[in-house]
Design a protein around this motif. Structure first.
Motif, mmCIF file in Angstrom:
data_model
loop_
_atom_site.group_PDB
_atom_site.id
_atom_site.type_symbol
_atom_site.label_atom_id
_atom_site.label_comp_id
_atom_site.label_asym_id
_atom_site.label_seq_id
_atom_site.Cartn_x
_atom_site.Cartn_y
_atom_site.Cartn_z
ATOM 1 N N LEU A 95 8.265 -0.792 2.132
ATOM 2 C CA LEU A 95 6.950 -1.429 2.283
ATOM 3 C C LEU A 95 6.334 -0.877 3.560
ATOM 4 O O LEU A 95 5.772 0.184 3.550
ATOM 5 C CB LEU A 95 7.098 -2.956 2.349
ATOM 6 C CG LEU A 95 7.458 -3.647 1.035
ATOM 7 C CD1 LEU A 95 7.938 -5.062 1.266
ATOM 8 C CD2 LEU A 95 6.244 -3.646 0.120
ATOM 9 N N GLY A 96 6.514 -1.552 4.650
ATOM 10 C CA GLY A 96 6.015 -1.040 5.938
ATOM 11 C C GLY A 96 4.567 -1.404 6.168
ATOM 12 O O GLY A 96 3.890 -1.962 5.312
ATOM 13 N N ASP A 97 4.094 -1.081 7.373
ATOM 14 C CA ASP A 97 2.710 -1.359 7.769
ATOM 15 C C ASP A 97 1.755 -0.431 7.026
ATOM 16 O O ASP A 97 1.449 0.659 7.492
ATOM 17 C CB ASP A 97 2.537 -1.112 9.280
ATOM 18 C CG ASP A 97 3.205 -2.175 10.137
ATOM 19 O OD1 ASP A 97 3.388 -3.308 9.650
ATOM 20 O OD2 ASP A 97 3.513 -1.868 11.305
ATOM 21 N N GLY A 98 1.274 -0.874 5.900
ATOM 22 C CA GLY A 98 0.371 -0.042 5.104
ATOM 23 C C GLY A 98 -1.046 -0.051 5.645
ATOM 24 O O GLY A 98 -1.819 0.882 5.444
ATOM 25 N N ARG A 99 -1.387 -1.151 6.319
ATOM 26 C CA ARG A 99 -2.746 -1.252 6.874
ATOM 27 C C ARG A 99 -2.707 -1.881 8.261
ATOM 28 O O ARG A 99 -3.625 -2.572 8.677
ATOM 29 C CB ARG A 99 -3.621 -2.101 5.959
ATOM 30 C CG ARG A 99 -3.054 -3.478 5.660
ATOM 31 C CD ARG A 99 -4.112 -4.366 5.104
ATOM 32 N NE ARG A 99 -3.542 -5.623 4.635
ATOM 33 C CZ ARG A 99 -4.264 -6.610 4.161
ATOM 34 N NH1 ARG A 99 -5.566 -6.485 4.091
ATOM 35 N NH2 ARG A 99 -3.691 -7.712 3.752
ATOM 36 N N ALA A 126 0.920 3.124 3.108
ATOM 37 C CA ALA A 126 -0.150 2.421 2.379
ATOM 38 C C ALA A 126 0.049 2.390 0.867
ATOM 39 O O ALA A 126 -0.586 1.593 0.185
ATOM 40 C CB ALA A 126 -1.509 3.024 2.719
ATOM 41 N N ARG A 127 0.922 3.217 0.329
ATOM 42 C CA ARG A 127 1.055 3.313 -1.137
ATOM 43 C C ARG A 127 -0.342 3.406 -1.746
ATOM 44 O O ARG A 127 -1.140 4.206 -1.308
ATOM 45 C CB ARG A 127 1.857 2.128 -1.677
ATOM 46 C CG ARG A 127 3.312 2.120 -1.121
ATOM 47 C CD ARG A 127 4.054 0.877 -1.478
ATOM 48 N NE ARG A 127 3.534 -0.272 -0.736
ATOM 49 C CZ ARG A 127 3.648 -1.536 -1.106
ATOM 50 N NH1 ARG A 127 4.260 -1.839 -2.230
ATOM 51 N NH2 ARG A 127 3.154 -2.499 -0.368
ATOM 52 N N GLY A 128 -0.670 2.556 -2.724
ATOM 53 C CA GLY A 128 -1.994 2.679 -3.336
ATOM 54 C C GLY A 128 -3.123 1.980 -2.588
ATOM 55 O O GLY A 128 -4.277 2.056 -2.991
ATOM 56 N N GLY A 129 -2.793 1.298 -1.486
ATOM 57 C CA GLY A 129 -3.804 0.462 -0.815
ATOM 58 C C GLY A 129 -4.797 1.264 0.006
ATOM 59 O O GLY A 129 -4.555 2.425 0.338
ATOM 60 N N ASP A 130 -5.919 0.640 0.327
ATOM 61 C CA ASP A 130 -6.961 1.341 1.086
ATOM 62 C C ASP A 130 -6.781 1.205 2.593
ATOM 63 O O ASP A 130 -7.554 1.761 3.376
ATOM 64 C CB ASP A 130 -8.357 0.848 0.667
ATOM 65 C CG ASP A 130 -8.555 -0.643 0.918
ATOM 66 O OD1 ASP A 130 -7.654 -1.279 1.522
ATOM 67 O OD2 ASP A 130 -9.596 -1.176 0.507
ATOM 68 N N GLY A 131 -5.786 0.422 3.015
ATOM 69 C CA GLY A 131 -5.521 0.279 4.442
ATOM 70 C C GLY A 131 -6.481 -0.648 5.167
ATOM 71 O O GLY A 131 -6.432 -0.778 6.379
ATOM 72 N N LEU A 132 -7.340 -1.303 4.403
ATOM 73 C CA LEU A 132 -8.393 -2.091 5.047
ATOM 74 C C LEU A 132 -8.234 -3.586 4.780
ATOM 75 O O LEU A 132 -7.435 -4.013 3.956
ATOM 76 C CB LEU A 132 -9.758 -1.609 4.535
ATOM 77 C CG LEU A 132 -10.037 -0.106 4.746
ATOM 78 C CD1 LEU A 132 -11.350 0.288 4.104
ATOM 79 C CD2 LEU A 132 -10.010 0.254 6.228
HETATM 80 P P1 AMP Z 1 1.378 -8.572 2.589
HETATM 81 O O1 AMP Z 1 1.111 -9.104 1.238
HETATM 82 O O2 AMP Z 1 0.192 -8.614 3.514
HETATM 83 O O3 AMP Z 1 2.603 -9.129 3.213
HETATM 84 O O4 AMP Z 1 1.630 -7.010 2.394
HETATM 85 C C1 AMP Z 1 2.680 -6.498 1.623
HETATM 86 C C2 AMP Z 1 2.707 -4.992 1.745
HETATM 87 O O5 AMP Z 1 1.508 -4.424 1.200
HETATM 88 C C3 AMP Z 1 2.780 -4.465 3.157
HETATM 89 O O6 AMP Z 1 3.540 -3.283 3.121
HETATM 90 C C4 AMP Z 1 1.350 -4.177 3.498
HETATM 91 O O7 AMP Z 1 1.217 -3.224 4.517
HETATM 92 C C5 AMP Z 1 0.824 -3.648 2.178
HETATM 93 N N1 AMP Z 1 -0.623 -3.831 2.014
HETATM 94 C C6 AMP Z 1 -1.292 -4.976 1.746
HETATM 95 N N2 AMP Z 1 -2.610 -4.748 1.631
HETATM 96 C C7 AMP Z 1 -2.804 -3.426 1.835
HETATM 97 C C8 AMP Z 1 -3.955 -2.558 1.854
HETATM 98 N N3 AMP Z 1 -5.185 -3.020 1.622
HETATM 99 N N4 AMP Z 1 -3.736 -1.259 2.106
HETATM 100 C C9 AMP Z 1 -2.501 -0.755 2.334
HETATM 101 N N5 AMP Z 1 -1.395 -1.521 2.319
HETATM 102 C C10 AMP Z 1 -1.528 -2.832 2.084
#
Ligand code: AMP
Ligand code: MG
Length: 476
Positions: free
Chosen positions: A91-95, A123-129
Protein backbone atom coordinates in the motif's frame (compact mmCIF):
# COMPACT_ATOMS: atom_id res chain seq x y z
CA UNK A 1 12.56 46.93 19.90
CA UNK A 2 10.56 43.95 18.83
CA UNK A 3 12.25 40.71 18.02
CA UNK A 4 11.26 39.10 14.72
CA UNK A 5 9.72 35.68 15.26
CA UNK A 6 12.03 32.77 14.63
CA UNK A 7 10.77 31.23 11.43
CA UNK A 8 13.40 28.55 11.11
CA UNK A 9 11.72 25.20 10.84
CA UNK A 10 13.98 22.28 11.52
CA UNK A 11 12.76 19.07 9.96
CA UNK A 12 14.61 15.99 11.08
CA UNK A 13 14.80 12.88 8.96
CA UNK A 14 15.38 10.15 11.41
CA UNK A 15 12.82 7.78 9.92
CA UNK A 16 14.29 8.18 6.42
CA UNK A 17 17.83 7.74 7.74
CA UNK A 18 17.13 4.70 9.92
CA UNK A 19 14.75 2.93 7.56
CA UNK A 20 15.78 3.74 3.99
CA UNK A 21 14.27 0.43 2.80
CA UNK A 22 10.75 1.76 3.43
CA UNK A 23 11.30 5.48 2.81
CA UNK A 24 11.15 6.71 -0.77
CA UNK A 25 12.49 10.20 -1.42
CA UNK A 26 9.69 12.13 -3.07
CA UNK A 27 8.34 15.62 -3.59
CA UNK A 28 4.99 17.27 -3.30
CA UNK A 29 3.22 18.39 -6.44
CA UNK A 30 3.03 22.14 -7.01
CA UNK A 31 -0.25 23.71 -5.87
CA UNK A 32 -1.31 26.14 -8.63
CA UNK A 33 -3.14 28.56 -6.35
CA UNK A 34 -2.67 27.75 -2.66
CA UNK A 35 -5.10 29.31 -0.17
CA UNK A 36 -4.89 28.62 3.54
CA UNK A 37 -8.37 27.57 4.69
CA UNK A 38 -7.68 26.75 8.32
CA UNK A 39 -4.65 26.91 10.58
CA UNK A 40 -4.42 25.35 14.03
CA UNK A 41 -2.67 28.15 15.90
CA UNK A 42 -2.43 26.44 19.30
CA UNK A 43 -0.89 23.37 17.66
CA UNK A 44 1.50 25.53 15.63
CA UNK A 45 2.64 27.16 18.87
CA UNK A 46 3.06 23.75 20.49
CA UNK A 47 5.34 22.83 17.59
CA UNK A 48 7.37 26.01 18.00
CA UNK A 49 6.11 27.42 14.70
CA UNK A 50 5.07 31.01 14.31
CA UNK A 51 1.41 31.18 13.17
CA UNK A 52 1.97 34.57 11.49
CA UNK A 53 4.78 33.11 9.41
CA UNK A 54 2.73 30.01 8.56
CA UNK A 55 0.15 32.34 7.02
CA UNK A 56 2.78 33.93 4.76
CA UNK A 57 3.44 32.55 1.30
CA UNK A 58 6.58 30.79 2.54
CA UNK A 59 4.61 29.29 5.42
CA UNK A 60 1.82 28.10 3.12
CA UNK A 61 4.54 26.70 0.85
CA UNK A 62 5.71 24.56 3.76
CA UNK A 63 2.13 23.45 4.46
CA UNK A 64 1.75 22.14 0.90
CA UNK A 65 5.27 20.74 0.82
CA UNK A 66 6.71 22.88 -1.97
CA UNK A 67 8.94 25.20 0.10
CA UNK A 68 10.90 23.12 2.53
CA UNK A 69 14.01 23.86 4.57
CA UNK A 70 17.12 23.11 2.50
CA UNK A 71 18.04 19.96 4.37
CA UNK A 72 14.54 18.43 4.47
CA UNK A 73 14.17 14.93 3.05
CA UNK A 74 10.48 14.30 2.35
CA UNK A 75 9.59 10.63 1.85
CA UNK A 76 6.66 8.45 0.97
CA UNK A 77 6.48 5.62 3.48
CA UNK A 78 5.98 2.02 2.47
CA UNK A 79 3.51 -0.21 4.25
CA UNK A 80 1.27 -3.18 3.59
CA UNK A 81 -2.03 -4.05 5.17
CA UNK A 82 -5.12 -6.16 5.50
CA UNK A 83 -7.99 -4.22 3.97
CA UNK A 84 -11.37 -5.60 5.05
CA UNK A 85 -9.53 -8.83 5.87
CA UNK A 86 -7.79 -9.17 2.50
CA UNK A 87 -3.99 -9.03 2.33
CA UNK A 88 -2.49 -6.23 0.24
CA UNK A 89 1.31 -6.58 0.17
CA UNK A 90 2.04 -3.05 -1.00
CA UNK A 91 0.00 0.00 0.00
CA UNK A 92 2.14 2.88 1.23
CA UNK A 93 1.70 6.64 1.04
CA UNK A 94 -0.04 6.92 -2.31
CA UNK A 95 -1.03 10.53 -1.80
CA UNK A 96 0.90 11.47 1.31
CA UNK A 97 4.38 12.50 2.32
CA UNK A 98 6.34 12.55 5.53
CA UNK A 99 8.02 15.97 5.44
CA UNK A 100 10.12 15.16 8.47
CA UNK A 101 10.17 15.23 12.25
CA UNK A 102 9.79 18.25 14.52
CA UNK A 103 10.65 18.48 18.18
CA UNK A 104 7.75 20.11 20.02
CA UNK A 105 7.80 22.45 23.01
CA UNK A 106 7.65 19.44 25.35
CA UNK A 107 10.68 17.82 23.70
CA UNK A 108 8.60 15.16 21.93
CA UNK A 109 9.34 14.14 18.34
CA UNK A 110 6.34 14.66 16.05
CA UNK A 111 5.94 13.80 12.38
CA UNK A 112 4.88 16.55 10.01
CA UNK A 113 3.01 14.81 7.23
CA UNK A 114 0.93 15.84 4.23
CA UNK A 115 -2.13 14.20 2.75
CA UNK A 116 -3.27 15.08 -0.77
CA UNK A 117 0.18 16.23 -1.93
CA UNK A 118 0.22 14.37 -5.24
CA UNK A 119 0.94 10.93 -6.66
CA UNK A 120 3.84 8.89 -5.34
CA UNK A 121 5.23 5.54 -6.50
CA UNK A 122 2.69 3.98 -4.08
CA UNK A 123 -0.29 5.63 -5.79
CA UNK A 124 -1.37 2.55 -7.78
CA UNK A 125 -4.42 3.76 -9.74
CA UNK A 126 -5.08 6.80 -7.53
CA UNK A 127 -4.62 10.43 -8.51
CA UNK A 128 -2.66 11.28 -5.37
CA UNK A 129 -5.05 14.06 -4.50
CA UNK A 130 -7.63 14.91 -1.89
CA UNK A 131 -10.65 17.20 -2.01
CA UNK A 132 -11.40 20.05 0.39
CA UNK A 133 -14.38 18.35 2.06
CA UNK A 134 -12.64 15.17 3.28
CA UNK A 135 -9.56 17.08 4.46
CA UNK A 136 -11.66 19.55 6.46
CA UNK A 137 -13.53 16.53 7.79
CA UNK A 138 -10.32 14.96 9.09
CA UNK A 139 -9.34 18.32 10.60
CA UNK A 140 -12.66 18.69 12.41
CA UNK A 141 -12.96 15.16 13.73
CA UNK A 142 -9.33 14.72 14.74
CA UNK A 143 -9.40 18.00 16.64
CA UNK A 144 -12.70 16.99 18.28
CA UNK A 145 -11.09 13.72 19.35
CA UNK A 146 -8.13 15.59 20.79
CA UNK A 147 -10.44 17.90 22.75
CA UNK A 148 -12.22 14.81 24.10
CA UNK A 149 -8.85 13.64 25.43
CA UNK A 150 -8.58 10.69 23.03
CA UNK A 151 -5.13 9.91 21.59
CA UNK A 152 -5.11 11.00 17.96
CA UNK A 153 -3.07 12.43 15.14
CA UNK A 154 -3.61 16.18 14.93
CA UNK A 155 -4.41 18.56 12.12
CA UNK A 156 -2.23 21.61 11.61
CA UNK A 157 -3.79 23.08 8.49
CA UNK A 158 -5.85 22.61 5.37
CA UNK A 159 -4.74 24.47 2.26
CA UNK A 160 -6.89 24.58 -0.88
CA UNK A 161 -4.63 23.97 -3.86
CA UNK A 162 -6.54 25.53 -6.75
CA UNK A 163 -6.29 22.18 -8.51
CA UNK A 164 -9.39 20.36 -9.73
CA UNK A 165 -9.87 16.90 -8.29
CA UNK A 166 -12.14 14.67 -10.31
CA UNK A 167 -14.48 12.57 -8.18
CA UNK A 168 -18.16 11.99 -9.03
CA UNK A 169 -18.09 15.68 -9.80
CA UNK A 170 -15.13 18.06 -10.14
CA UNK A 171 -14.03 19.28 -6.69
CA UNK A 172 -11.33 21.59 -5.44
CA UNK A 173 -8.18 19.92 -4.17
CA UNK A 174 -6.66 20.42 -0.72
CA UNK A 175 -3.65 19.37 1.31
CA UNK A 176 -3.95 18.50 4.97
CA UNK A 177 -0.90 18.93 7.20
CA UNK A 178 -1.06 16.20 9.81
CA UNK A 179 0.97 15.90 12.97
CA UNK A 180 1.50 12.54 14.67
CA UNK A 181 3.83 11.04 17.21
CA UNK A 182 4.77 8.79 14.28
CA UNK A 183 3.20 7.18 11.24
CA UNK A 184 4.31 3.67 12.13
CA UNK A 185 1.42 1.31 11.56
CA UNK A 186 0.73 -2.37 12.00
CA UNK A 187 0.97 -2.40 8.19
CA UNK A 188 4.52 -0.99 8.36
CA UNK A 189 5.59 -4.08 10.31
CA UNK A 190 3.64 -6.35 7.96
CA UNK A 191 5.43 -4.80 4.98
CA UNK A 192 8.86 -5.43 6.41
CA UNK A 193 7.89 -8.75 8.00
CA UNK A 194 6.54 -10.12 4.72
CA UNK A 195 9.79 -9.22 2.96
CA UNK A 196 11.52 -11.62 5.36
CA UNK A 197 14.40 -9.28 6.19
CA UNK A 198 14.91 -9.86 9.88
CA UNK A 199 17.61 -7.22 10.17
CA UNK A 200 15.33 -4.49 8.77
CA UNK A 201 12.49 -5.70 10.97
CA UNK A 202 14.74 -5.42 14.02
CA UNK A 203 15.73 -1.89 13.03
CA UNK A 204 12.07 -0.96 12.57
CA UNK A 205 11.15 -2.44 15.94
CA UNK A 206 14.07 -0.64 17.62
CA UNK A 207 12.95 2.61 15.99
CA UNK A 208 9.39 2.08 17.29
CA UNK A 209 10.62 1.22 20.78
CA UNK A 210 12.85 4.24 20.94
CA UNK A 211 10.09 6.60 19.78
CA UNK A 212 7.13 5.21 21.66
CA UNK A 213 8.01 2.70 24.35
CA UNK A 214 11.58 3.33 25.51
CA UNK A 215 10.91 1.24 28.61
CA UNK A 216 10.56 -1.86 26.42
CA UNK A 217 14.25 -1.64 25.57
CA UNK A 218 15.04 -2.59 29.18
CA UNK A 219 12.80 -5.68 29.18
CA UNK A 220 14.19 -9.23 28.98
CA UNK A 221 12.50 -9.57 25.61
CA UNK A 222 12.19 -6.04 24.15
CA UNK A 223 10.16 -7.14 21.12
CA UNK A 224 7.63 -9.00 23.21
CA UNK A 225 7.50 -5.90 25.42
CA UNK A 226 6.83 -3.83 22.28
CA UNK A 227 3.93 -6.13 21.41
CA UNK A 228 2.58 -5.85 24.97
CA UNK A 229 2.86 -2.07 24.88
CA UNK A 230 0.98 -1.76 21.60
CA UNK A 231 -1.71 -4.14 22.84
CA UNK A 232 -2.14 -2.04 26.00
CA UNK A 233 -2.23 1.24 24.04
CA UNK A 234 -4.79 -0.08 21.56
CA UNK A 235 -6.97 -1.66 24.27
CA UNK A 236 -7.10 1.71 25.95
CA UNK A 237 -7.72 3.59 22.70
CA UNK A 238 -10.54 1.38 21.47
CA UNK A 239 -12.18 1.55 24.93
CA UNK A 240 -12.14 5.34 24.62
CA UNK A 241 -13.69 5.17 21.15
CA UNK A 242 -16.45 2.94 22.49
CA UNK A 243 -17.10 5.23 25.45
CA UNK A 244 -17.76 8.25 23.17
CA UNK A 245 -19.59 6.30 20.45
CA UNK A 246 -16.89 6.71 17.81
CA UNK A 247 -16.94 4.42 14.77
CA UNK A 248 -13.59 4.46 12.96
CA UNK A 249 -15.09 2.90 9.86
CA UNK A 250 -12.00 1.45 8.23
CA UNK A 251 -9.92 -0.38 10.81
CA UNK A 252 -7.60 -1.95 8.27
CA UNK A 253 -4.19 -2.89 9.66
CA UNK A 254 -2.60 -0.01 7.75
CA UNK A 255 -4.88 2.35 9.68
CA UNK A 256 -3.79 1.13 13.13
CA UNK A 257 -0.86 2.93 14.71
CA UNK A 258 1.93 1.55 16.86
CA UNK A 259 1.72 4.70 19.03
CA UNK A 260 -1.91 4.11 20.00
CA UNK A 261 -3.12 7.29 18.30
CA UNK A 262 -6.29 7.25 16.21
CA UNK A 263 -5.31 7.69 12.57
CA UNK A 264 -6.90 8.09 9.17
CA UNK A 265 -10.23 9.79 9.48
CA UNK A 266 -11.92 8.47 6.38
CA UNK A 267 -15.44 7.12 6.72
CA UNK A 268 -15.51 7.57 10.51
CA UNK A 269 -18.50 9.01 12.37
CA UNK A 270 -20.07 9.29 15.80
CA UNK A 271 -23.09 7.16 16.56
CA UNK A 272 -26.30 9.02 17.44
CA UNK A 273 -28.81 6.43 18.69
CA UNK A 274 -27.08 3.60 20.54
CA UNK A 275 -26.83 0.54 18.31
CA UNK A 276 -23.85 -1.84 18.30
CA UNK A 277 -24.51 -2.60 14.64
CA UNK A 278 -23.95 1.02 13.63
CA UNK A 279 -21.89 1.26 10.48
CA UNK A 280 -21.55 4.32 8.28
CA UNK A 281 -19.03 3.41 5.62
CA UNK A 282 -20.54 2.95 2.17
CA UNK A 283 -18.05 0.19 1.39
CA UNK A 284 -18.59 -1.80 4.61
CA UNK A 285 -21.73 -3.62 3.57
CA UNK A 286 -20.95 -6.60 5.83
CA UNK A 287 -20.57 -4.42 8.91
CA UNK A 288 -17.04 -5.71 9.59
CA UNK A 289 -16.13 -2.39 11.19
CA UNK A 290 -19.44 -1.72 12.95
CA UNK A 291 -19.33 0.02 16.35
CA UNK A 292 -19.77 -3.15 18.37
CA UNK A 293 -17.11 -5.07 16.42
CA UNK A 294 -14.27 -2.65 17.06
CA UNK A 295 -12.72 -4.41 20.08
CA UNK A 296 -12.62 -7.77 18.29
CA UNK A 297 -11.29 -6.21 15.08
CA UNK A 298 -8.54 -4.55 17.12
CA UNK A 299 -7.57 -7.97 18.51
CA UNK A 300 -7.50 -9.40 15.00
CA UNK A 301 -5.26 -6.56 13.81
CA UNK A 302 -2.95 -6.99 16.79
CA UNK A 303 -2.64 -10.68 15.95
CA UNK A 304 -1.37 -9.59 12.52
CA UNK A 305 1.12 -7.31 14.30
CA UNK A 306 2.22 -10.21 16.50
CA UNK A 307 2.67 -12.42 13.41
CA UNK A 308 4.91 -9.84 11.80
CA UNK A 309 7.04 -9.71 14.96
CA UNK A 310 7.36 -13.48 15.51
CA UNK A 311 10.90 -13.72 14.11
CA UNK A 312 12.06 -11.20 16.70
CA UNK A 313 10.15 -12.60 19.67
CA UNK A 314 11.96 -15.95 19.80
CA UNK A 315 14.22 -17.96 17.53
CA UNK A 316 12.03 -21.02 17.96
CA UNK A 317 8.80 -20.39 16.03
CA UNK A 318 6.58 -22.44 18.38
CA UNK A 319 7.93 -20.61 21.38
CA UNK A 320 7.37 -17.26 19.63
CA UNK A 321 3.75 -18.20 18.86
CA UNK A 322 3.21 -19.30 22.46
CA UNK A 323 4.55 -16.01 23.85
CA UNK A 324 2.64 -13.87 21.35
CA UNK A 325 -0.59 -15.74 22.08
CA UNK A 326 -0.20 -15.11 25.80
CA UNK A 327 0.29 -11.43 25.08
CA UNK A 328 -2.74 -11.22 22.79
CA UNK A 329 -4.88 -12.75 25.51
CA UNK A 330 -4.22 -9.63 27.55
CA UNK A 331 -6.20 -7.46 25.15
CA UNK A 332 -9.65 -8.53 26.36
CA UNK A 333 -9.08 -7.97 30.11
CA UNK A 334 -7.24 -4.69 29.47
CA UNK A 335 -9.98 -3.47 27.17
CA UNK A 336 -12.71 -4.42 29.66
CA UNK A 337 -10.92 -2.75 32.53
CA UNK A 338 -10.44 0.47 30.53
CA UNK A 339 -14.06 0.43 29.40
CA UNK A 340 -15.40 -0.19 32.90
CA UNK A 341 -13.21 2.55 34.38
CA UNK A 342 -14.54 4.92 31.73
CA UNK A 343 -18.16 3.91 32.32
CA UNK A 344 -17.70 4.42 36.06
CA UNK A 345 -16.54 7.97 35.33
CA UNK A 346 -19.43 8.58 32.91
CA UNK A 347 -21.85 7.47 35.62
CA UNK A 348 -20.10 9.44 38.35
CA UNK A 349 -19.49 6.34 40.49
CA UNK A 350 -17.14 6.79 43.44
CA UNK A 351 -14.38 4.43 44.56
CA UNK A 352 -16.64 3.00 47.25
CA UNK A 353 -18.87 1.40 44.60
CA UNK A 354 -17.61 -2.13 44.14
CA UNK A 355 -16.63 -3.35 40.68
CA UNK A 356 -19.22 -6.13 40.79
CA UNK A 357 -21.99 -3.57 41.36
CA UNK A 358 -20.60 -1.29 38.62
CA UNK A 359 -20.37 -4.18 36.13
CA UNK A 360 -23.99 -5.17 36.74
CA UNK A 361 -25.19 -1.58 36.49
CA UNK A 362 -23.32 -0.85 33.26
CA UNK A 363 -24.32 -4.15 31.63
CA UNK A 364 -27.97 -3.44 32.39
CA UNK A 365 -27.57 0.08 31.05
CA UNK A 366 -26.09 -1.14 27.76
CA UNK A 367 -29.01 -3.53 27.39
CA UNK A 368 -31.49 -0.69 27.97
CA UNK A 369 -29.66 1.68 25.61
CA UNK A 370 -29.72 -1.03 22.98
CA UNK A 371 -33.43 -1.78 23.30
CA UNK A 372 -34.51 1.87 23.60
CA UNK A 373 -32.18 3.24 20.87
CA UNK A 374 -31.75 6.53 22.73
CA UNK A 375 -29.24 9.18 21.70
CA UNK A 376 -26.04 7.88 23.28
CA UNK A 377 -24.20 11.16 23.96
CA UNK A 378 -27.03 13.23 25.39
CA UNK A 379 -28.24 10.33 27.56
CA UNK A 380 -25.40 10.85 30.03
CA UNK A 381 -25.78 14.65 30.19
CA UNK A 382 -29.53 14.31 30.70
CA UNK A 383 -28.93 11.72 33.39
CA UNK A 384 -26.71 14.22 35.21
CA UNK A 385 -29.49 16.83 34.81
CA UNK A 386 -32.02 14.39 36.27
CA UNK A 387 -33.92 13.99 32.99
CA UNK A 388 -34.78 10.31 32.80
CA UNK A 389 -37.08 8.62 30.29
CA UNK A 390 -39.68 6.19 31.75
CA UNK A 391 -37.99 2.95 30.52
CA UNK A 392 -34.85 3.95 32.48
CA UNK A 393 -36.59 4.81 35.78
CA UNK A 394 -35.97 1.54 37.59
CA UNK A 395 -32.36 1.45 36.46
CA UNK A 396 -31.87 5.12 37.42
CA UNK A 397 -33.13 4.57 40.94
CA UNK A 398 -30.49 1.86 41.45
CA UNK A 399 -27.91 4.28 40.03
CA UNK A 400 -29.08 7.12 42.32
CA UNK A 401 -28.72 4.78 45.27
CA UNK A 402 -24.96 4.75 44.61
CA UNK A 403 -24.70 8.54 45.26
CA UNK A 404 -23.19 9.51 41.89
CA UNK A 405 -21.06 12.63 41.65
CA UNK A 406 -23.04 14.83 39.25
CA UNK A 407 -20.36 17.51 38.83
CA UNK A 408 -17.77 14.88 37.95
CA UNK A 409 -20.17 13.49 35.32
CA UNK A 410 -20.39 16.89 33.66
CA UNK A 411 -16.63 16.99 33.36
CA UNK A 412 -16.40 13.71 31.42
CA UNK A 413 -19.60 13.45 29.37
CA UNK A 414 -19.41 15.66 26.29
CA UNK A 415 -22.20 18.04 25.33
CA UNK A 416 -20.78 18.54 21.85
CA UNK A 417 -19.52 15.81 19.54
CA UNK A 418 -19.06 16.05 15.76
CA UNK A 419 -22.55 14.90 14.94
CA UNK A 420 -22.89 13.78 11.35
CA UNK A 421 -25.57 16.26 10.36
CA UNK A 422 -23.50 19.15 11.74
CA UNK A 423 -20.32 17.95 10.07
CA UNK A 424 -22.08 17.55 6.73
CA UNK A 425 -23.67 20.98 7.03
CA UNK A 426 -20.30 22.61 7.84
CA UNK A 427 -18.51 20.81 5.01
CA UNK A 428 -21.18 21.62 2.45
CA UNK A 429 -20.91 25.32 3.31
CA UNK A 430 -17.09 25.21 3.31
CA UNK A 431 -17.01 23.51 -0.07
CA UNK A 432 -19.26 26.28 -1.38
CA UNK A 433 -16.83 28.87 -0.01
CA UNK A 434 -18.37 29.71 3.39
CA UNK A 435 -16.12 28.63 6.27
CA UNK A 436 -18.24 30.24 9.00
CA UNK A 437 -20.27 27.11 9.95
CA UNK A 438 -17.03 25.06 10.03
CA UNK A 439 -15.32 27.59 12.30
CA UNK A 440 -18.30 27.79 14.61
CA UNK A 441 -18.64 24.03 14.89
CA UNK A 442 -14.94 23.83 15.68
CA UNK A 443 -15.44 26.33 18.53
CA UNK A 444 -18.14 24.06 20.00
CA UNK A 445 -16.01 20.93 19.60
CA UNK A 446 -12.85 22.47 21.05
CA UNK A 447 -14.52 22.60 24.50
CA UNK A 448 -16.81 19.59 24.38
CA UNK A 449 -17.71 19.49 28.09
CA UNK A 450 -18.44 23.16 28.50
CA UNK A 451 -22.12 23.84 27.80
CA UNK A 452 -22.50 27.31 26.31
CA UNK A 453 -25.37 29.62 25.47
CA UNK A 454 -25.85 30.06 21.74
CA UNK A 455 -24.64 26.54 20.96
CA UNK A 456 -27.88 24.70 21.79
CA UNK A 457 -28.37 23.19 18.37
CA UNK A 458 -24.89 21.67 18.44
CA UNK A 459 -25.96 19.52 21.38
CA UNK A 460 -29.09 18.17 19.69
CA UNK A 461 -29.35 14.77 18.00
CA UNK A 462 -29.84 14.68 14.24
CA UNK A 463 -33.28 15.50 12.92
CA UNK A 464 -35.41 12.35 12.43
CA UNK A 465 -35.01 12.32 8.65
CA UNK A 466 -31.21 12.59 8.68
CA UNK A 467 -29.77 9.57 10.46
CA UNK A 468 -31.12 6.56 8.69
CA UNK A 469 -29.50 6.96 5.29
CA UNK A 470 -26.30 8.69 6.38
CA UNK A 471 -23.24 7.15 4.77
CA UNK A 472 -19.59 8.08 4.73
CA UNK A 473 -17.13 7.49 1.94
CA UNK A 474 -13.63 6.14 1.93
CA UNK A 475 -10.55 7.32 0.06
CA UNK A 476 -12.21 10.48 -1.19
P1 AMP B 1 -6.88 5.01 3.13
O1 AMP B 1 -8.18 4.45 2.70
O2 AMP B 1 -6.83 6.51 3.14
O3 AMP B 1 -6.36 4.40 4.38
O4 AMP B 1 -5.85 4.62 1.97
C1 AMP B 1 -5.56 3.29 1.63
C2 AMP B 1 -4.46 3.28 0.58
O5 AMP B 1 -4.92 3.90 -0.63
C3 AMP B 1 -3.21 4.02 0.96
O6 AMP B 1 -2.13 3.33 0.38
C4 AMP B 1 -3.39 5.36 0.33
O7 AMP B 1 -2.18 6.03 0.10
C5 AMP B 1 -4.07 4.99 -0.98
N1 AMP B 1 -4.89 6.08 -1.53
C6 AMP B 1 -6.10 6.51 -1.10
N2 AMP B 1 -6.56 7.50 -1.89
C7 AMP B 1 -5.63 7.72 -2.84
C8 AMP B 1 -5.51 8.62 -3.96
N3 AMP B 1 -6.47 9.50 -4.25
N4 AMP B 1 -4.40 8.53 -4.70
C9 AMP B 1 -3.41 7.65 -4.44
N5 AMP B 1 -3.48 6.78 -3.41
C10 AMP B 1 -4.55 6.80 -2.62
MG1 MG C 1 -4.81 4.75 5.50
Amino acid sequence: MSIAPDTTVVLGHRFAAELPEIALRWQAEVAPDPRLLVLNEPLAAELGMDPGWLRSSDGVGLLVGTRLPADAEPVAQGYAGHQFGGWVPRLGDGRALLLGELVDAGGQTRDLHLKGSGRTPFARGGDGLAAIGPMLREYLISEAMHALGIPTTRSLSVVATGRVVQRDTPLEGAVLARVASSHLRVGTFQYVGAAGQLEVLRRLADHAISRHYPGAAEADNPYLALLDSVIAAQADLVAQWMLVGFVHGVMNTDNMTISGETIDYGPCAFMDAFDPKTVFSSIDSWGRYAYGNQPSVATWNLARFAEALLGLIAEDQDRAVELATESLQQFAPQYSAAWLAGMRRKLGLGHDVEDGTAVQLTEDLVELLDSERVDYTSFFRRLADGVIAPPFEAWASRWRGLSPDIDAMRRVNPVYIPRNHLVEEALAAATAGDLEPFTRLLVALNSPYDERAGFERYAEPAPEDFGRCFQTFCGT
